[in-house]
Design an enzyme around this catalytic site. Structure first.
Site, PDB file in Angstrom:
ATOM      1  CE  LYS A 177      -4.254  -1.448   1.783  1.00 40.94           C
ATOM      2  NZ  LYS A 177      -5.155  -1.622   2.829  1.00 40.94           N
ATOM      3  NE  ARG A 252      -3.154  -8.304   5.854  1.00 38.35           N
ATOM      4  CZ  ARG A 252      -1.351  -7.509   5.841  1.00 38.35           C
ATOM      5  NH1 ARG A 252      -0.767  -8.515   4.816  1.00 38.35           N
ATOM      6  NH2 ARG A 252      -1.775  -6.617   6.332  1.00 38.35           N
ATOM      7  CG  HIS A 275      -0.115  -3.429   9.857  1.00 39.52           C
ATOM      8  ND1 HIS A 275      -0.878  -4.291  11.061  1.00 39.52           N
ATOM      9  CD2 HIS A 275      -1.081  -3.848   8.634  1.00 39.52           C
ATOM     10  CE1 HIS A 275      -2.517  -5.403   9.861  1.00 39.52           C
ATOM     11  NE2 HIS A 275      -2.193  -4.660   9.441  1.00 39.52           N
TER      12      HIS A 275
END
Length: 307
Positions: A177, A252, A275
């Site tokens: 991301k 996951r 994250h």
């Protein structure tokens, strides 16, 4: 019209300066246009108008998480207007975010995960199946082994480049991301499953020119995540695991939870999952609490050994 121009300017800034992904920009656009349709002059809206809008979306049945996301987008929008000198205040400054519960992630036990991987391996090595079924089984075995070994997001997994398998290394770099790179490990079993898939992949002429490890005749050029999710449920059903209990995201979660149960550090798991904020990883705190309770009960001199 003025709000529309302000929204476009905000989205351009998010793309150029923040590097927001296309999916993020599309989501922001939907949220801002929905607010503008409800409020009218979004760029010049007062606090009460925004509060009424938030009450309206709550009345429409939006979950607290969705309400919080919409308010977050509005906060960013008004901060942008303030920074650009297009407003002298932030009308969202006194608004409280809706309280949202963070449900515990669905996870599979180590035993269930082991059974799933064993079933995938058995099907991959079954020479009695037809050609197409054998190809699909080898691909599924590689997918689940790599997913459980790395904890990749499903979109990262299905779009892996072919070079990951060609190098046969214990680690590789994945772009996640926000176009952020991170290093993830590959277990020996995952590398072996990838090599077996690579052997089968080379037998399919249609895959020869594809840069993807898991190519497909799709718009993206790689296996669609929805297809993998569907096939994973089928594998689970054949393993004797309820299909509703499993998804790529559940595997996951299993990767992260099993690491923590076996002594991994929360910060290390945060990095492996990609994250950006440790608070996102803290949904696994319940796993740490269980581990710490066992640690105290097993090793503290005053612990009650009989309970």
């Amino acid at each position: 019209m003025r709000s529309g121009a302000r929204i476009e300017a905000f989205l351009e800034m998010m793309s150029a300066e923040r590097g927001a992904a296309n999916n993020t920009l599309s989501s922001y656009r939907r949220d801002l246009e929905d607010a503008a349709e409800n409020i009218g002059d979004l760029a010049g809206a007062a606090t009460e108008s925004i509060r009424a809008y938030l009450g309206d979306i709550a009345g429409r049945g939006f979950a607290p998480t969705s309400q919080a996301r919409k308010l977050s987008v509005l906060r960013q929008f008004y901060k942008f207007l303030y920074a650009e000198g297009l407003r002298t205040d932030d009308p969202t400054g006194t608004l409280d975010s809706p309280k949202k519960e963070r449900p515990l992630p669905k996870i599979m036990s180590e035993a269930e995960t082991g059974r799933l991987l064993d079933r995938a391996a058995t099907e991959a090595n079954d020479a009695s199946t037809g050609y197409s079924a054998h190809i699909a089984a080898r691909r599924m075995h590689a997918l689940v082994e790599v997913l459980y070994a790395t904890g990749l997001r499903v979109s990262e997994l299905v779009s892996l480049p072919l070079t990951v398998a060609l190098r046969d290394e214990r680690f590789f770099i994945v772009r996640g991301k926000g176009d952020k790179d991170r290093m993830v490990p590959l277990s020996a079993k995952a590398r072996e499953a990838m090599r077996s898939w690579l052997t089968e992949r080379e037998k399919v002429p249609a895959f020869a020119e594809s840069p993807f490890l898991f190519p497909a005749a799709s718009e993206s050029g790689h296996l669609p995540r929805q297809v993998f999710a569907r096939d994973l449920k089928g594998l689970a059903a054949r393993t004797g695991i309820t299909a509703a209990k499993i998804s790529p995201h559940v595997l996951r979660h299993a990767f992260a939870s099993h690491l923590l149960q076996n002594g991994a550090d929360l910060r290390a798991v945060q990095q492996l999952l990609g994250h950006a904020d440790i608070s996102t990883t803290q949904i696994y705190t319940h796993v740490l609490e269980e581990r710490l309770m066992r640690l105290v009960n097993d090793h503290h001199p005053l612990a009650d050994k009989t309970s």
